[in-house]
Design an enzyme around this catalytic site. Structure first.
Site, PDB file in Angstrom:
ATOM      1  N   ASP A 243       0.867  -1.189   0.000  1.00 35.26           N
ATOM      2  CA  ASP A 243       0.000   0.000   0.000  1.00 35.26           C
ATOM      3  C   ASP A 243       0.898   1.231   0.000  1.00 35.26           C
ATOM      4  O   ASP A 243       1.535   1.549   1.014  1.00 35.26           O
ATOM      5  CB  ASP A 243      -0.899   0.007   1.236  1.00 35.26           C
ATOM      6  CG  ASP A 243      -1.985  -1.060   1.185  1.00 35.26           C
ATOM      7  OD1 ASP A 243      -1.740  -2.136   0.591  1.00 35.26           O
ATOM      8  OD2 ASP A 243      -3.075  -0.831   1.743  1.00 35.26           O
TER       9      ASP A 243
ATOM     10  N   LYS B  52      -7.048   3.351  -3.470  1.00 36.03           N
ATOM     11  CA  LYS B  52      -7.485   3.335  -2.069  1.00 36.03           C
ATOM     12  C   LYS B  52      -7.724   4.761  -1.606  1.00 36.03           C
ATOM     13  O   LYS B  52      -6.968   5.666  -1.966  1.00 36.03           O
ATOM     14  CB  LYS B  52      -6.395   2.643  -1.231  1.00 36.03           C
ATOM     15  CG  LYS B  52      -6.603   2.641   0.267  1.00 36.03           C
ATOM     16  CD  LYS B  52      -5.436   1.911   0.934  1.00 36.03           C
ATOM     17  CE  LYS B  52      -5.448   2.050   2.443  1.00 36.03           C
ATOM     18  NZ  LYS B  52      -4.295   1.379   3.084  1.00 36.03           N
TER      19      LYS B  52
ATOM     20  N   LYS C 269     -10.433   0.181  -2.550  1.00 36.83           N
ATOM     21  CA  LYS C 269     -10.305  -0.016  -1.110  1.00 36.83           C
ATOM     22  C   LYS C 269     -10.631   1.269  -0.366  1.00 36.83           C
ATOM     23  O   LYS C 269      -9.837   2.200  -0.347  1.00 36.83           O
ATOM     24  CB  LYS C 269      -8.885  -0.468  -0.759  1.00 36.83           C
ATOM     25  CG  LYS C 269      -8.656  -0.689   0.746  1.00 36.83           C
ATOM     26  CD  LYS C 269      -7.247  -1.171   1.032  1.00 36.83           C
ATOM     27  CE  LYS C 269      -6.966  -1.261   2.521  1.00 36.83           C
ATOM     28  NZ  LYS C 269      -5.586  -1.746   2.819  1.00 36.83           N
TER      29      LYS C 269
END
Length: 331
Positions: A168, A231, A267
């Site tokens: 991430d 995300k 996400k």
């Protein structure tokens, strides 16, 4: 639009992935500049969703079980220890009490991944051995992304070498705020290459991007650069995941899929702590992207406390009674 594929990256997939991985494409500035976001229309659409999408009884239980399978169970605290991570991983393996899962016919249910800092990769891998649950690591100077660029790239490489299957990363917000789309694209391409076969989730930190139009454009640029997921947030901003931001990002994902044929995951992270909110987000995914995105290879919740409330709701479904929230700690 010509796909750009990193060397040795034609078939890299996580075990659960069914579709070809997004290889990225050349930066299309005409497409980026044309991206718009009608805030009033987006906010009206988002405001109607919680009231319209209410599910009950066994249908609610099914949606909540799906939510569990899509959770990135996360600990990103300065006082994390191997023991805490081991307890979190035990919860990831057995997210709901065995008797409740048996009653629901859902034996073997696990979360989608465990997300930790780089130093906690090794204990997470040890605790998850044989489970099939991937380890995700936050990287690139998380959460601000302001460390020297070469160190951010090196951090990715170190985490991949340590065994993280997902990375991430955080983008440079200033590149979005100043309209440096080429710079953002180049940065993201470099991060993607450093990840190798590990899948990369691009954290936009949407609460710091200023406008929904910026969110739409940043989403497109990161996907063009090869992001496997986009995300919302690090969870450390003052504003994290919201339904309007999610709507903008999902529509960018849909447009990218329609144009290229590649599916990119989504996400939402930060501030999603209630079971009813999880169902709302899943309903939005279903309506905007379709059933294919309701699987952990294309949708994740970034959460630390959400699981506890979902387990509490499932216990109520099975037994007819609510237990205290402290009985469902994450780890």
């Amino acid at each position: 639009m010509t796909p750009v594929t990193a060397k040795g990256d034609k078939t890299a997939q996580l075990p659960q992935l069914q579709d070809a991985r997004n290889p990225g494409m050349l930066l299309d500035m005409d497409w980026v500049r044309a991206a718009r976001a009608n805030r009033s229309a987006i906010e009206r659409r988002a405001a109607t969703l919680p009231g319209r999408r209410s599910v009950k009884k066994e249908y609610q239980a099914a949606w909540l079980a799906r939510a569990i399978s899509c959770i990135d169970l996360t600990t990103l605290a300065g006082d994390d220890t191997p023991g805490r991570v081991a307890r979190l991983c035990a919860k990831a393996r057995h997210p709901v009490r065995a008797d409740l899962l048996e009653a629901l016919g859902l034996e073997g249910l696990t979360v989608g991944a465990v997300c930790v800092y780089h130093d906690m990769i090794a204990p997470a891998l040890a605790a998850l051995q044989g489970s099939g649950i991937p380890v995700a690591a936050v990287s690139t100077g998380f959460p601000a992304g302001l460390s020297p660029f070469r160190l951010r790239v090196a951090e990715i490489e170190e985490s991949v070498q340590a065994g993280a299957q997902e990375i991430d990363i955080v983008i440079s917000r200033r590149k979005v705020l100043t309209g440096d789309w080429q710079g953002l694209y180049d940065e993201m391409r470099t991060f993607r290459a450093a990840c190798g076969e590990a899948h990369v989730k691009a954290i936009l930190a949407t609460g710091e991007l200023g406008t929904l139009q910026n969110v739409a454009r940043a989403s497109l640029v990161c996907m063009m650069a090869g992001a496997d997921f986009i995300k919302t947030s690090t969870g450390k901003e003052s504003v994290n995941a919201t339904l309007p931001v999610s709507l903008v990002m999902m529509r960018a994902i849909r447009a990218y899929h329609e144009a290229t044929g590649y599916r990119v995951g989504y996400k939402p992270a930060g501030g999603i702590s209630k079971a009813k909110d999880a169902v709302t987000y899943l309903a939005l995914v279903k309506e905007e992207l379709g059933d294919r995105w309701l699987r952990p290879d294309l949708f994740r919740f970034g959460a630390s406390s959400l699981l506890g409330d979902i387990e509490r709701q499932l216990e109520h479904h099975v037994t007819g009674a609510y237990s205290a929230s402290w009985r469902h700690a994450a780890g």
